[in-house]
Design a protein around this motif. Structure first.
Motif, PDB file in Angstrom:
ATOM      1  N   ILE A   1      36.430  15.404  65.762  1.00 57.60           N
ATOM      2  CA  ILE A   1      37.364  15.934  64.753  1.00 57.60           C
ATOM      3  C   ILE A   1      37.132  17.419  64.503  1.00 57.60           C
ATOM      4  CG2 ILE A   1      37.759  13.662  63.717  1.00 57.60           C
ATOM      5  CD1 ILE A   1      36.085  14.627  61.274  1.00 57.60           C
ATOM      6  N   VAL A   2      35.894  17.862  64.654  1.00 57.12           N
ATOM      7  CA  VAL A   2      35.608  19.289  64.505  1.00 57.12           C
ATOM      8  C   VAL A   2      36.291  20.061  65.628  1.00 57.12           C
ATOM      9  CG1 VAL A   2      33.787  21.044  64.559  1.00 57.12           C
ATOM     10  CG2 VAL A   2      33.449  18.926  63.247  1.00 57.12           C
ATOM     11  N   GLU A   3      36.225  19.530  66.843  1.00 57.93           N
ATOM     12  CA  GLU A   3      36.845  20.204  67.986  1.00 57.93           C
ATOM     13  C   GLU A   3      38.368  20.124  67.958  1.00 57.93           C
ATOM     14  OE1 GLU A   3      37.379  19.491  72.737  1.00 57.93           O
ATOM     15  OE2 GLU A   3      35.363  19.152  71.930  1.00 57.93           O
ATOM     16  N   LEU A   4      38.905  18.932  67.684  1.00 52.50           N
ATOM     17  CA  LEU A   4      40.347  18.714  67.821  1.00 52.50           C
ATOM     18  C   LEU A   4      41.136  18.945  66.533  1.00 52.50           C
ATOM     19  CD1 LEU A   4      40.091  15.569  70.097  1.00 52.50           C
ATOM     20  CD2 LEU A   4      40.661  17.908  70.798  1.00 52.50           C
ATOM     21  N   ARG A   5      40.478  18.919  65.407  1.00 53.85           N
ATOM     22  CA  ARG A   5      41.091  19.164  64.094  1.00 53.85           C
ATOM     23  C   ARG A   5      42.404  18.396  63.868  1.00 53.85           C
ATOM     24  NH1 ARG A   5      39.186  25.120  62.275  1.00 53.85           N
ATOM     25  NH2 ARG A   5      37.073  24.818  62.993  1.00 53.85           N
ATOM     26  N   PRO A   6      42.297  17.072  63.888  1.00 50.95           N
ATOM     27  CA  PRO A   6      43.499  16.284  63.594  1.00 50.95           C
ATOM     28  C   PRO A   6      43.900  16.456  62.132  1.00 50.95           C
ATOM     29  CG  PRO A   6      41.574  14.879  63.530  1.00 50.95           C
ATOM     30  CD  PRO A   6      41.101  16.244  64.009  1.00 50.95           C
TER      31      PRO A   6
ATOM     32  N   TYR B   1      37.462   7.808  56.786  1.00 45.54           N
ATOM     33  CA  TYR B   1      36.317   8.054  55.915  1.00 45.54           C
ATOM     34  C   TYR B   1      35.964   6.703  55.306  1.00 45.54           C
ATOM     35  CZ  TYR B   1      33.513  10.374  52.270  1.00 45.54           C
ATOM     36  OH  TYR B   1      32.509  10.797  51.441  1.00 45.54           O
ATOM     37  N   ASP B   2      35.033   5.990  55.944  1.00 48.68           N
ATOM     38  CA  ASP B   2      34.646   4.647  55.492  1.00 48.68           C
ATOM     39  C   ASP B   2      33.675   4.792  54.341  1.00 48.68           C
ATOM     40  OD1 ASP B   2      35.883   2.784  57.606  1.00 48.68           O
ATOM     41  OD2 ASP B   2      35.025   4.451  58.736  1.00 48.68           O
TER      42      ASP B   2
ATOM     43  N   ILE C   1      32.555  18.287  56.173  1.00 51.04           N
ATOM     44  CA  ILE C   1      33.125  18.617  57.483  1.00 51.04           C
ATOM     45  C   ILE C   1      34.650  18.532  57.435  1.00 51.04           C
ATOM     46  CG2 ILE C   1      33.382  17.734  59.853  1.00 51.04           C
ATOM     47  CD1 ILE C   1      30.332  17.069  59.692  1.00 51.04           C
ATOM     48  N   MET C   2      35.156  17.480  56.810  1.00 49.36           N
ATOM     49  CA  MET C   2      36.605  17.323  56.717  1.00 49.36           C
ATOM     50  C   MET C   2      37.228  18.438  55.871  1.00 49.36           C
ATOM     51  SD  MET C   2      37.198  13.250  56.450  1.00 49.36           S
ATOM     52  CE  MET C   2      36.916  12.178  57.844  1.00 49.36           C
TER      53      MET C   2
ATOM     54  N   VAL D   1      33.145  15.930  46.601  1.00 48.18           N
ATOM     55  CA  VAL D   1      33.087  15.703  48.053  1.00 48.18           C
ATOM     56  C   VAL D   1      34.486  15.415  48.579  1.00 48.18           C
ATOM     57  CG1 VAL D   1      32.160  14.180  49.864  1.00 48.18           C
ATOM     58  CG2 VAL D   1      30.697  14.903  47.957  1.00 48.18           C
ATOM     59  N   LEU D   2      35.257  14.645  47.832  1.00 45.52           N
ATOM     60  CA  LEU D   2      36.650  14.351  48.162  1.00 45.52           C
ATOM     61  C   LEU D   2      37.551  15.109  47.194  1.00 45.52           C
ATOM     62  CD1 LEU D   2      36.392  10.473  48.659  1.00 45.52           C
ATOM     63  CD2 LEU D   2      36.477  12.236  50.450  1.00 45.52           C
ATOM     64  N   LYS D   3      38.750  15.432  47.653  1.00 49.02           N
ATOM     65  CA  LYS D   3      39.719  16.157  46.831  1.00 49.02           C
ATOM     66  C   LYS D   3      40.969  15.300  46.625  1.00 49.02           C
ATOM     67  CE  LYS D   3      37.253  20.002  47.225  1.00 49.02           C
ATOM     68  NZ  LYS D   3      35.977  19.854  46.623  1.00 49.02           N
ATOM     69  N   ALA D   4      41.514  15.349  45.426  1.00 48.50           N
ATOM     70  CA  ALA D   4      42.749  14.622  45.115  1.00 48.50           C
ATOM     71  C   ALA D   4      43.937  15.376  45.721  1.00 48.50           C
ATOM     72  CB  ALA D   4      42.912  14.502  43.600  1.00 48.50           C
TER      73      ALA D   4
END
Length: 191
Positions: free
Chosen positions: A103-108, A113-114, A139-140, A168-171
């Motif tokens: 995901i770092v390389e391809l940036r979908p 996120y389990d 990272i995300m 860590v997560l954003k709304a």
């Protein structure tokens, strides 16, 4: 007239089935790319992507992810389906980095996120410890990838709330309720 919209997510390969379980399951990058395109033409908005090794087992192979994306985008430039890459698509991981290097390389646009650990299908442990979840969230965020919060049990919903409060997560949060697999939320109408 209502403006409600339905978002259809398709997981053409899924985490575990092989050709012997269903001969129509795409395994190779070319098959996966073509299946994603066919689903997009039928109305799917998001493709949840898993990869397979040459024996059909789940694999976190960034080269196969890259090949699949290149085939999809190269052969079908009209396809604007949102790509959602798994960060958990194999029962065992050789290292932590294999879960996110693609995901770092391809940036979908999205990645799974389990939001917790669990017993997996009566066969092993699916580990997502707090330090890993914090690292994956960063990272995300750094790569502008929307987390698809996979909730296999209600505790994972509470974990998402914790990581939201912690930053860590954003709304707004995007949830995928993964029901019906062993050791998780039963797939019932009540649930």
């Amino acid at each position: 007239m209502s403006q409600d919209k339905t978002i259809i997510t398709v997981a053409t390969t899924g985490a575990w089935p092989k050709k012997e379980n269903n001969p129509n399951v795409p395994m190779a990058p070319a098959e996966i790319a073509e299946d994603i395109y066919a689903c997009w033409k039928a109305g799917a908005a998001i493709a949840h992507m898993h990869m397979r090794d040459d024996e059909g087992n789940g694999a976190m192979d960034k080269d196969k992810f890259r090949e699949t994306v290149e085939l999809l985008r190269g052969n079908h430039p009209d396809c604007d389906i949102i790509l959602n890459m798994t960060t958990s698509g194999a029962a065992s991981f050789p290292n932590e980095e294999c879960r996110y290097e693609h995901i770092v390389e391809l940036r979908p646009e999205m990645a799974s996120y389990d939001c917790g650990s669990m017993n997996w299908m009566h066969t092993g442990l699916f580990l997502n410890p707090p330090a890993f979840l914090e690292k994956l969230g960063k990272i995300m965020e750094d790569n502008h990838i929307k987390p698809e919060i996979e909730a296999f049990d209600p505790g994972m919903i509470a974990n998402a709330q914790y990581y939201l409060k912690k930053g860590v997560l954003k709304a707004p949060l995007h949830f995928q309720f993964c029901m019906g697999c062993a050791n998780g939320i039963p797939g019932t109408m009540k649930n």
